[in-house]
Each structure stands twice: as C-alpha cells, then as structure tokens.
Design a protein around this motif. Structure first.
Motif, PDB file in Angstrom:
ATOM      1  N   HIS A 131      -2.399 -68.873  79.458  1.00 41.67           N
ATOM      2  CA  HIS A 131      -3.753 -68.906  78.931  1.00 41.67           C
ATOM      3  C   HIS A 131      -4.441 -70.199  79.356  1.00 41.67           C
ATOM      4  N   TRP A 187       2.423 -75.886  75.571  1.00 43.07           N
ATOM      5  CA  TRP A 187       1.385 -76.515  76.381  1.00 43.07           C
ATOM      6  C   TRP A 187       1.917 -76.817  77.778  1.00 43.07           C
ATOM      7  N   GLN A 237      -0.441 -77.168  65.434  1.00 41.12           N
ATOM      8  CA  GLN A 237      -0.456 -77.892  66.709  1.00 41.12           C
ATOM      9  C   GLN A 237      -0.910 -79.317  66.450  1.00 41.12           C
ATOM     10  N   PHE A 243      -3.260 -80.369  81.318  1.00 43.17           N
ATOM     11  CA  PHE A 243      -4.605 -80.750  80.895  1.00 43.17           C
ATOM     12  C   PHE A 243      -5.333 -81.370  82.078  1.00 43.17           C
ATOM     13  N   ARG A 283     -11.648 -84.789  70.894  1.00 41.19           N
ATOM     14  CA  ARG A 283     -10.181 -84.783  70.925  1.00 41.19           C
ATOM     15  C   ARG A 283      -9.683 -83.980  72.109  1.00 41.19           C
ATOM     16  N   TRP A 284      -9.212 -84.679  73.155  1.00 38.56           N
ATOM     17  CA  TRP A 284      -8.734 -83.997  74.357  1.00 38.56           C
ATOM     18  C   TRP A 284      -7.604 -83.033  74.056  1.00 38.56           C
ATOM     19  N   GLU A 285      -6.782 -83.401  73.048  1.00 36.13           N
ATOM     20  CA  GLU A 285      -5.533 -82.666  72.816  1.00 36.13           C
ATOM     21  C   GLU A 285      -5.725 -81.361  72.045  1.00 36.13           C
ATOM     22  N   LEU A 286      -6.946 -81.088  71.592  1.00 32.76           N
ATOM     23  CA  LEU A 286      -7.174 -79.853  70.834  1.00 32.76           C
ATOM     24  C   LEU A 286      -7.418 -78.688  71.781  1.00 32.76           C
ATOM     25  N   LEU A 287      -6.672 -77.613  71.588  1.00 32.70           N
ATOM     26  CA  LEU A 287      -6.920 -76.381  72.317  1.00 32.70           C
ATOM     27  C   LEU A 287      -7.844 -75.535  71.455  1.00 32.70           C
ATOM     28  N   ASN A 288      -9.096 -75.448  71.844  1.00 32.88           N
ATOM     29  CA  ASN A 288     -10.119 -74.853  70.987  1.00 32.88           C
ATOM     30  C   ASN A 288     -10.174 -73.343  71.124  1.00 32.88           C
ATOM     31  N   TRP A 298      -9.132 -69.929  73.457  1.00 28.62           N
ATOM     32  CA  TRP A 298      -8.165 -69.489  74.454  1.00 28.62           C
ATOM     33  C   TRP A 298      -8.623 -68.185  75.111  1.00 28.62           C
ATOM     34  N   GLY A 299      -8.333 -68.058  76.406  1.00 30.33           N
ATOM     35  CA  GLY A 299      -8.504 -66.767  77.043  1.00 30.33           C
ATOM     36  C   GLY A 299      -7.351 -65.852  76.668  1.00 30.33           C
ATOM     37  N   VAL A 336       0.931 -82.184  74.076  1.00 31.54           N
ATOM     38  CA  VAL A 336       0.575 -81.351  72.935  1.00 31.54           C
ATOM     39  C   VAL A 336       1.805 -80.536  72.523  1.00 31.54           C
ATOM     40  N   HIS A 392      -7.322 -76.933  79.426  1.00 36.54           N
ATOM     41  CA  HIS A 392      -5.868 -76.870  79.365  1.00 36.54           C
ATOM     42  C   HIS A 392      -5.359 -75.550  79.942  1.00 36.54           C
ATOM     43  N   VAL A 442      -1.934 -73.292  78.839  1.00 38.86           N
ATOM     44  CA  VAL A 442      -0.863 -73.184  77.861  1.00 38.86           C
ATOM     45  C   VAL A 442      -0.187 -71.842  78.099  1.00 38.86           C
TER      46      VAL A 442
END
Lengths: 107, 120
Positions: B95, B47, A89, B50, B103-108, B110-111, A96, B35, B37
């Motif tokens: 999710h 994605w 990613q 956000f 970094r806003w763009e990082l999806l850390n 997830w549910g 994204v 986010h 996604v």
C-alpha cells in the motif's frame, strides 16, 4: 526500534457492549500514537491521532487516551460495523512500527 | 476526495525485480510526504519506506534496505517502489499512504494495495 505491544489479540463482544484495547510502547512516544481500523479486504483506516484526537467523521463512541508508553482505545456501545481488526502505530520515530492487532469479534 | 491507486504487483521468482506505482489525486501530492507499507495476507502492517515531499530524504525498513528504492515524480503525481532481489518473505499487499500535518511518521490515508507474490 520501538516495539508496540497490543492486547488482547482478540476479544468477543456483543452489540451495545463497551471494549477497551491497550497498546504499550517499549519507550516513551509522547502522544504520537495512532489507532487504525481494518475490515476484511480493505486498507486500514485512521481513527485517532494523536492518542486522543478523533479524525473527522469517526463516531464519538470511539475514544483514545494515554501518553508516554501506555495507551487505550475504547469503543462504547458497539455497533455491528465496529467488528474489525484494530492496530496501533507509533508515529514518534522511524522506523514506524505497529502493534500486532486486536481482532474484535461478535459474541 | 483523496485517492491512492497502486499498480504493478504480480508474481515474480525469488531474486527477481518489480516496480510498483501509486497514482495520487485529491490532494497536493508535491507538498505531501509519502510512505509504502506492506501487509502479508493474514498479518499486521509492516512499514517499508518513506520519502519526503521533495524527494531528497528517504528512510527504509532494515528488512528492505539496499534492495528497495522509493522515488516520486511530482510532475505526474506518482510514487514508485523499485523492488530488487525479491525474497519469498516479501510476499504481501503493498500500500502507498500519505501523511498529514507535521508528523512524517503518520500513515494517514492508505490505498487499497497491490499484491506481490514471490514464488518459484
């Protein structure tokens, strides 16, 4: 939009082998690249970000490298629990975007 | 520990609406960007949207812009996704995910997701 191209789409390997997955960005993204592991029925789990930094708790057999447009994820000495699908990613800019995924299967 | 629990999915006809929620715990939700996604069965993640921690700044994927609205209630540690004018191609697990660091763009994290099926 930044396109992420992952290869191979699938790979077969045995326990103890080493595998490398590549991810190429359509434009330079510095080192803002994340790698995720996803097992069936589960949400993706963050393994590496940025590019070469292992997240807490991730085994050291996982490693990432690269910057700019070309990145690799290497898994050395494969363990049974590593057989899963892997996604890259880009976290350089919105929107994204993800790679198409690499399915790692047991040979 | 971090927990993200999505709800609100279901079966809806094309053109219909649905509102998803994500209950967050284990971190300071009001200071965390979030986010949505989605992942169609057997496909890779896509994605969706956000929202900045304060709620004033949002971004959307082109495929949902004008139809979906992301929002949050920091007093209730809850994230929402209002989905209108739904199409069959919106069928997916949805999710929520948090960010970490600068970094806003990082999806850390997830549910587990909630399934939305758009079908007549």
């Amino acid at each position: 939009d930044i396109q992420m191209t992952q290869s191979p789409a699938s790979v077969s390997a045995s326990v103890g082998d080493s595998v490398t997955i590549t991810c190429r960005a359509s434009q330079a993204i510095s080192n803002w690249l994340a790698w995720f592991q996803q097992k069936p029925g589960k949400a993706p789990k963050l393994l590496i970000f940025p590019a070469s930094s292992l997240q807490s708790g991730v085994p050291s057999r996982f490693s990432g490298s690269g910057s700019g447009t070309d990145f690799t994820l290497t898994i050395s000495s494969l363990q049974p629990e590593d057989f899963a699908t892997y996604y890259c990613q880009q976290a350089n800019a919105f929107p994204v975007t993800f790679g198409q995924g690499t399915r790692l299967e047991i040979k | 520990q971090v927990q993200l629990v999505e709800s609100g999915g279901g079966v809806v006809q094309p053109g219909g609406s649905l509102r998803l929620s994500c209950a967050a715990s284990g971190f300071i939700f009001s200071n965390t960007d979030m986010h949505w996604v989605r992942q169609a069965p057997g496909k890779g993640p896509e994605w969706v949207a956000f929202i900045h921690f304060g709620g004033a700044l949002t971004y959307y994927a082109e495929s949902v812009k004008g139809r979906f609205t992301i929002s949050r209630d920091n007093s209730k540690n809850t994230l929402h996704l209002q989905m209108n004018s739904l199409r069959p191609e919106d069928t997916a697990f949805y999710h929520c995910a948090n960010t970490e660091g600068s970094r806003w763009e990082l999806l850390n994290f997830w549910g587990q997701g909630t399934l939305v099926t758009v079908s007549s």
